[in-house]
Scaffold this active site. Structure first.
Site, PDB file in Angstrom:
ATOM      1  N   ALA A   1      -4.561  14.901 -10.614  1.00  0.00           N
ATOM      2  CA  ALA A   1      -3.449  14.887  -9.647  1.00  0.00           C
ATOM      3  C   ALA A   1      -3.252  13.442  -9.172  1.00  0.00           C
ATOM      4  O   ALA A   1      -3.194  13.156  -7.975  1.00  0.00           O
ATOM      5  CB  ALA A   1      -3.718  15.837  -8.477  1.00  0.00           C
ATOM      6  N   LEU A   2      -3.147  12.558 -10.151  1.00  0.00           N
ATOM      7  CA  LEU A   2      -3.211  11.123  -9.865  1.00  0.00           C
ATOM      8  C   LEU A   2      -1.989  10.653  -9.083  1.00  0.00           C
ATOM      9  O   LEU A   2      -0.865  11.098  -9.317  1.00  0.00           O
ATOM     10  CB  LEU A   2      -3.331  10.337 -11.181  1.00  0.00           C
ATOM     11  CG  LEU A   2      -4.546  10.694 -12.044  1.00  0.00           C
ATOM     12  CD1 LEU A   2      -4.603   9.792 -13.282  1.00  0.00           C
ATOM     13  CD2 LEU A   2      -5.856  10.583 -11.252  1.00  0.00           C
TER      14      LEU A   2
ATOM     15  N   HIS B   1      -4.903   6.206  -7.004  1.00  0.00           N
ATOM     16  CA  HIS B   1      -5.654   6.145  -8.266  1.00  0.00           C
ATOM     17  C   HIS B   1      -5.164   4.969  -9.122  1.00  0.00           C
ATOM     18  O   HIS B   1      -5.954   4.300  -9.781  1.00  0.00           O
ATOM     19  CB  HIS B   1      -5.483   7.456  -9.048  1.00  0.00           C
ATOM     20  CG  HIS B   1      -5.990   8.673  -8.331  1.00  0.00           C
ATOM     21  ND1 HIS B   1      -5.157   9.613  -7.786  1.00  0.00           N
ATOM     22  CD2 HIS B   1      -7.260   9.110  -8.077  1.00  0.00           C
ATOM     23  CE1 HIS B   1      -5.878  10.585  -7.240  1.00  0.00           C
ATOM     24  NE2 HIS B   1      -7.152  10.301  -7.398  1.00  0.00           N
TER      25      HIS B   1
ATOM     26  N   ASP C   1     -12.381   7.573   0.625  1.00  0.00           N
ATOM     27  CA  ASP C   1     -13.538   8.477   0.766  1.00  0.00           C
ATOM     28  C   ASP C   1     -14.753   7.593   1.051  1.00  0.00           C
ATOM     29  O   ASP C   1     -15.601   7.378   0.187  1.00  0.00           O
ATOM     30  CB  ASP C   1     -13.707   9.295  -0.516  1.00  0.00           C
ATOM     31  CG  ASP C   1     -12.470  10.127  -0.809  1.00  0.00           C
ATOM     32  OD1 ASP C   1     -12.262  11.142  -0.150  1.00  0.00           O
ATOM     33  OD2 ASP C   1     -11.669   9.716  -1.687  1.00  0.00           O
TER      34      ASP C   1
ATOM     35  N   GLN D   1     -18.409   8.781   0.696  1.00  0.00           N
ATOM     36  CA  GLN D   1     -18.673   8.963  -0.742  1.00  0.00           C
ATOM     37  C   GLN D   1     -18.972   7.618  -1.402  1.00  0.00           C
ATOM     38  O   GLN D   1     -19.935   7.477  -2.166  1.00  0.00           O
ATOM     39  CB  GLN D   1     -17.446   9.621  -1.377  1.00  0.00           C
ATOM     40  CG  GLN D   1     -17.423   9.612  -2.891  1.00  0.00           C
ATOM     41  CD  GLN D   1     -16.221  10.357  -3.441  1.00  0.00           C
ATOM     42  OE1 GLN D   1     -16.158  11.561  -3.388  1.00  0.00           O
ATOM     43  NE2 GLN D   1     -15.245   9.631  -3.976  1.00  0.00           N
TER      44      GLN D   1
ATOM     45  N   LEU E   1      -2.766   8.108   1.071  1.00  0.00           N
ATOM     46  CA  LEU E   1      -2.402   8.959  -0.063  1.00  0.00           C
ATOM     47  C   LEU E   1      -3.586   9.849  -0.413  1.00  0.00           C
ATOM     48  O   LEU E   1      -4.731   9.406  -0.415  1.00  0.00           O
ATOM     49  CB  LEU E   1      -2.042   8.116  -1.281  1.00  0.00           C
ATOM     50  CG  LEU E   1      -0.810   7.232  -1.206  1.00  0.00           C
ATOM     51  CD1 LEU E   1      -0.493   6.669  -2.592  1.00  0.00           C
ATOM     52  CD2 LEU E   1       0.382   7.976  -0.656  1.00  0.00           C
TER      53      LEU E   1
HETATM   54  P1  AMP Z   1     -10.150  12.093  -6.221  1.00  0.00           P
HETATM   55  O1  AMP Z   1      -9.332  12.285  -7.443  1.00  0.00           O
HETATM   56  O2  AMP Z   1      -9.463  12.535  -4.967  1.00  0.00           O
HETATM   57  O3  AMP Z   1     -11.552  12.578  -6.345  1.00  0.00           O
HETATM   58  O4  AMP Z   1     -10.276  10.533  -6.049  1.00  0.00           O
HETATM   59  C1  AMP Z   1     -10.693   9.720  -7.111  1.00  0.00           C
HETATM   60  C2  AMP Z   1     -10.878   8.331  -6.580  1.00  0.00           C
HETATM   61  O5  AMP Z   1      -9.650   7.861  -6.024  1.00  0.00           O
HETATM   62  C3  AMP Z   1     -11.918   8.254  -5.447  1.00  0.00           C
HETATM   63  O6  AMP Z   1     -12.700   7.090  -5.628  1.00  0.00           O
HETATM   64  C4  AMP Z   1     -11.053   8.180  -4.224  1.00  0.00           C
HETATM   65  O7  AMP Z   1     -11.690   7.548  -3.140  1.00  0.00           O
HETATM   66  C5  AMP Z   1      -9.886   7.360  -4.733  1.00  0.00           C
HETATM   67  N1  AMP Z   1      -8.709   7.517  -3.881  1.00  0.00           N
HETATM   68  C6  AMP Z   1      -8.161   8.686  -3.469  1.00  0.00           C
HETATM   69  N2  AMP Z   1      -7.120   8.438  -2.636  1.00  0.00           N
HETATM   70  C7  AMP Z   1      -7.024   7.091  -2.522  1.00  0.00           C
HETATM   71  C8  AMP Z   1      -6.155   6.215  -1.803  1.00  0.00           C
HETATM   72  N3  AMP Z   1      -5.186   6.672  -1.011  1.00  0.00           N
HETATM   73  N4  AMP Z   1      -6.350   4.878  -1.921  1.00  0.00           N
HETATM   74  C9  AMP Z   1      -7.352   4.401  -2.702  1.00  0.00           C
HETATM   75  N5  AMP Z   1      -8.195   5.168  -3.419  1.00  0.00           N
HETATM   76  C10 AMP Z   1      -8.037   6.497  -3.325  1.00  0.00           C
END
Ligand code: AMP
Length: 321
Positions: free
Chosen positions: A65-66, A70, A183, A186, A217
């Site tokens: 769900a990029l 991402h 996150d 994390q 986001l």
């Molecule tokens: P996810 O697909 O939500 O597990 O996120 C994958 C990676 O994208 C993780 O390292 C998240 O911290 C990062 N991420 C999610 N949202 C954002 C954002 N708004 N800005 C920067 N990195 C993000």
């Protein structure tokens, strides 16, 4: 064939919903080199494709769900190394029994388009069986930090995250892995895991990408209706208001942020916390981190900002509801 062409085919979706025993996904057992981005679905295919990559490999782990956040990670990764590699896997072990695993958004074709646009060298889209079965159930324990903040509301969450990231580090053998500061807990835990378990992967953090009104986001933002979307804006406004008070000390930071949150109907606060950059106790002066988690309807949102604390103060450190 390009990722866009694939949209019109009737293949089963990669990375299906379900527990580790779920049926294999669309890329299982096949190695599809698209015109624009090579995609693999099995550990064996990944190992072969990885061996062909020479130079510095930078991993961006995602759950798909990029969005533009991402994309920022992929661009940061491209600036660090020679090859950007991406994993797309909705990891069931990091979801609690009452959480949104089943309805977590899945947009594999659009995800592949973004990876292609960003010149990604390799995408790994495994199914649950590839990641978890058969196994004895070895899990990574994040220690005390994994049980604080998010860990209070989401018991076991970070064990699931750290376990899948450790597996991905083993499978990809990257030089560097890039994570979003969105996150933040994390990110801190994964950086500590790589260091403490000597995994040999540099862990790099990328600042949060935001909407024009400040909302961070998130793949989960699409759960919000128009009214909830307005309510959600209070999280980043509260953080900003808190950070602006940094020169007056930690107590002032927390009060300013809490005032904004309490003034917002429709928002249920899980926690507001001021810490040092490693999520230890907030210092009296110097760099700190302000973190918030709240629910808007059934959607849980988290956000955080760096704060520079100047004047001596004695902040409470955490406000929990
Ligand atoms: P996810 O697909 O939500 O597990 O996120 C994958 C990676 O994208 C993780 O390292 C998240 O911290 C990062 N991420 C999610 N949202 C954002 C954002 N708004 N800005 C920067 N990195 C993000």
């Amino acid at each position: 064939m390009t990722a866009t062409d694939l949209k019109s085919t009737a293949k089963p979706r990669p990375n299906p919903v379900g527990p580790p025993t779920a049926a294999p996904g669309g890329f299982h057992g096949s190695h599809q080199v698209l015109d624009a981005v090579p995609v693999v679905g099995t550990r064996a295919e990944l190992a072969a494709a990885r061996r062909a990559l020479t130079g510095r490999v930078v991993l961006v782990p995602t759950m798909g769900a990029l969005h533009e956040g991402h994309r920022a990670l992929m661009r940061a990764a491209a600036a660090i190394g020679d090859h950007v590699v991406v994993s797309i896997f909705v990891n069931p072990t990091q979801f609690g029994p009452e959480e949104d695993l089943d309805r977590y958004p899945r947009t594999p074709w659009a995800d592949l388009d973004m990876c292609a646009e960003e010149g990604v060298a390799l995408v790994f889209m495994p199914d649950c069986l590839q990641m978890y079965g058969p196994e004895l159930g070895i899990r990574v324990d994040g220690g005390a930090l994994a049980n604080r903040l998010e860990g209070v509301v989401r018991p076991g969450h970070f064990s699931g995250v750290l376990t899948v990231v450790a597996k991905l580090f083993g499978l990809f053998d990257p030089d560097t892995a890039v994570f979003g500061e969105k996150d933040y807990q994390q990110f801190v835990l994964i950086r500590a895991m790589s260091r403490e378990l000597a995994l040999g992967v540099d862990v790099y953090g990328v600042p949060t990408v935001r909407e024009s009104d400040g909302l961070a986001l998130s793949s989960r933002n699409r759960y919000l209706d128009d009214q909830q979307r307005v309510v959600a804006g209070a999280l980043s406004r509260a953080l900003r208001a808190g950070a602006d008070e940094g020169s007056r000390g930690g107590a002032a930071v927390l009060i300013a942020a809490q005032t904004v949150l309490e003034a917002q109907p429709g928002l249920e606060l899980d926690y507001l916390a001021l810490t040092d950059p490693d999520l230890g106790p907030a210092p009296e002066s110097g760099p700190g981190r302000l973190l918030v988690a709240a629910r808007v309807g059934t959607t849980r949102l988290i956000d955080n900002l760096p704060v520079t604390l100047k004047a001596p103060s004695s902040p409470e450190g955490e406000v929990r509801h």
